[in-house]
Scaffold this active site. Structure first.
Site, PDB file in Angstrom:
ATOM      1  CE  LYS A 124      -4.498   0.561   0.379  1.00 38.69           C
ATOM      2  NZ  LYS A 124      -5.605  -0.351  -0.205  1.00 38.69           N
TER       3      LYS A 124
HETATM    4  N1  GLU Z   1      -7.099  -0.339  -3.481  1.00 36.75           N
HETATM    5  C1  GLU Z   1      -7.832  -1.359  -3.473  1.00 36.75           C
HETATM    6  C2  GLU Z   1      -8.062  -1.918  -2.255  1.00 36.75           C
HETATM    7  O1  GLU Z   1      -7.852  -1.752  -1.218  1.00 36.75           O
HETATM    8  C3  GLU Z   1      -7.538  -2.090  -4.581  1.00 36.75           C
HETATM    9  C4  GLU Z   1      -5.980  -2.435  -4.781  1.00 36.75           C
HETATM   10  C5  GLU Z   1      -5.575  -3.151  -5.987  1.00 36.75           C
HETATM   11  O2  GLU Z   1      -6.323  -3.065  -7.137  1.00 36.75           O
HETATM   12  O3  GLU Z   1      -4.342  -3.255  -6.299  1.00 36.75           O
HETATM   13  O4  GLU Z   1      -8.278  -3.345  -2.505  1.00 36.75           O
END
Ligand code: GLU
Length: 435
Positions: A124
């Protein structure tokens, strides 16, 4: 006492991160991770291995503002684990992003991918900025400079960002372009959630909300509630909340309350969701002034009597204070970490079925995986194919975790962690430790 118990009771793991508050997302993640590790009697070494992120990158991001001043923003990228494959996870822009939060969210991505059998690890990113205070040009410079700082981190086989809170297709386009320029070739698979014309996937934008509703329908059927008789409350009206509200509305459910940062909106007779979406889109993505419902406070909204509550805003919305007052029969976690770990027990005692975030909102990363596959093949699927495969993966994951929860007599959340951790730990055992 098992070896794992020894490790857990040692002072270091008793308080894994001593300086964080009780409701910190990282503490919530760790508490659930510890519980599942005990059920699995996880090897203590593997427990230690999975307790800390693989890599934490903190960068200062200087940019020239439109008026010529230099501003510096804090940026983070945390790679929690890449045992299952390249690490995957969104980037959020928010004034209160913290390293603790990004660390928790990165670990949740590891468990989320493992939970729905997507072959990615977890990561993240975040920039501590209020994007509303920046012009479009400033946002572009910020995104490009952050990407430039991450050139040795990102990569289609290494670490693949995606949108998250306050980032979108345009943000991904800038990241893709910056990375491609530096590498002197167009590299579509370095990000997902791109505009379709740049190699994005059909259905990606709606995928998280679609997955929330697929799992919600599965949960409703376990409780023998027909969607057309169900009452639903949705907190948050961004990409996840609005799509979830629309899809459950299309199933005939009565959406009695919605909310966004401007407040809550309640109508016991049911809100016309297409109208609310249209209103918000033509009103600068704000529900302020929406007259298809009465105003209602956020606390009241969460405590409404309903069949399904979909918290799709942010972390820690349901906590030890309001958990005893929640009347929903099902909570489907559209957001990451909307329920604190210490609220889990209360909800369980009150017989509330929680479809946990790492399952409920995994539709986004699932279609991100489809997008990555399509980019690498250079062959693009129809929306119908994307949605069919997404629905199948979400439905199979729900059924699988429901079985695990029955096998161990544990909640769906605990089952999701047990399954995910077991999958990562088994892969780790097979791969072994490189040295
Ligand atoms: N931000 C989204 C999540 O928390 C998607 C992450 C992604 O597709 O890599 O799942």
């Amino acid at each position: 006492m098992s070896q794992l118990k020894d490790v857990l009771s040692s002072s270091y793991y008793k308080e894994p991160v001593p300086h964080i508050e009780k409701d910190s997302p990282f503490a919530s993640m760790m508490e659930r991770f510890r519980f599942a590790s005990e059920i699995l009697d996880l090897d203590p070494g593997v427990f230690k291995y999975l307790s800390s992120p693989e890599r934490v990158i903190i960068v200062a991001i200087p940019i020239t503002m439109d008026d010529g001043r230099i501003e510096v923003f804090d940026g983070y990228r945390v790679i929690h684990n890449s045992i299952l494959g390249p690490s995957k996870g969104g980037i959020r822009y928010a004034h209160d992003v913290s390293l603790d939060e990004v660390k928790a969210l990165a670990a949740w991505m590891t468990w989320k991918c493992a939970c729905v059998n997507v072959p990615f690890g977890g990561a993240k990113g975040g920039i501590r900025v209020n994007p509303k205070n920046l012009s479009q040009h400033e946002l572009e410079r910020l995104t490009r400079r952050y990407t430039a700082n991450m050139l040795d981190v990102f990569g289609p086989d290494r670490d693949i960002p995606a949108p998250d809170m306050n980032t979108n297709e345009q943000t991904m386009a800038w990241i893709m372009d910056t990375y491609s320029m530096k590498n002197q070739r167009t590299e579509k698979a370095v990000v997902t959630g791109k505009p379709i014309i740049l190699g994005g996937s059909k259905g990606r934008k709606e995928a998280t909300g679609r997955g929330v509703i697929t799992t919600t329908l599965a949960a409703l059927s376990k409780l023998r509630i027909s969607p057309s008789n169900a009452t639903v409350v949705v907190q948050g009206f961004g990409n996840v909340g609005s799509v979830s509200a629309q899809l459950i509305y299309e199933q005939g459910a009565k959406v009695i309350a919605i909310s966004d940062v401007t407040g809550g909106y309640y109508n016991a007779g049911g809100i016309d969701i297409p109208e609310a979406i249209h209103y918000s889109m033509t009103n600068g993505f704000s529900l302020e002034g929406f007259d298809g419902a009465e105003p209602i406070g956020n606390d009241e909204l969460l405590e409404l009597d309903c069949d399904v509550l979909i918290p799709a805003a942010k972390e820690n919305q349901i906590n030890i204070e309001n958990a005893p007052k929640i009347k929903a029969k099902i909570i489907a976690e559209g957001a990451n970490g909307p329920v604190t770990a210490n609220a889990d027990k209360i909800l369980e005692e009150n017989g509330i079925m929680v479809v946990p975030d790492i399952l409920a909102n995994a539709g986004g990363v699932t279609v991100s995986y489809f997008e990555w596959v399509q980019d690498r093949h250079g062959y693009f699927w129809t929306e119908e194919r994307v949605n069919r495969r997404l629905n199948r993966m979400m439905r199979e994951s729900f059924d699988n975790l429901f079985m695990v929860s029955e096998k161990y007599s544990i909640t769906l959340r605990q089952a999701a962690y047990v399954y995910a951790i077991d999958r990562v730990a088994t892969t780790l055992k097979l791969r072994g430790i490189y040295a």
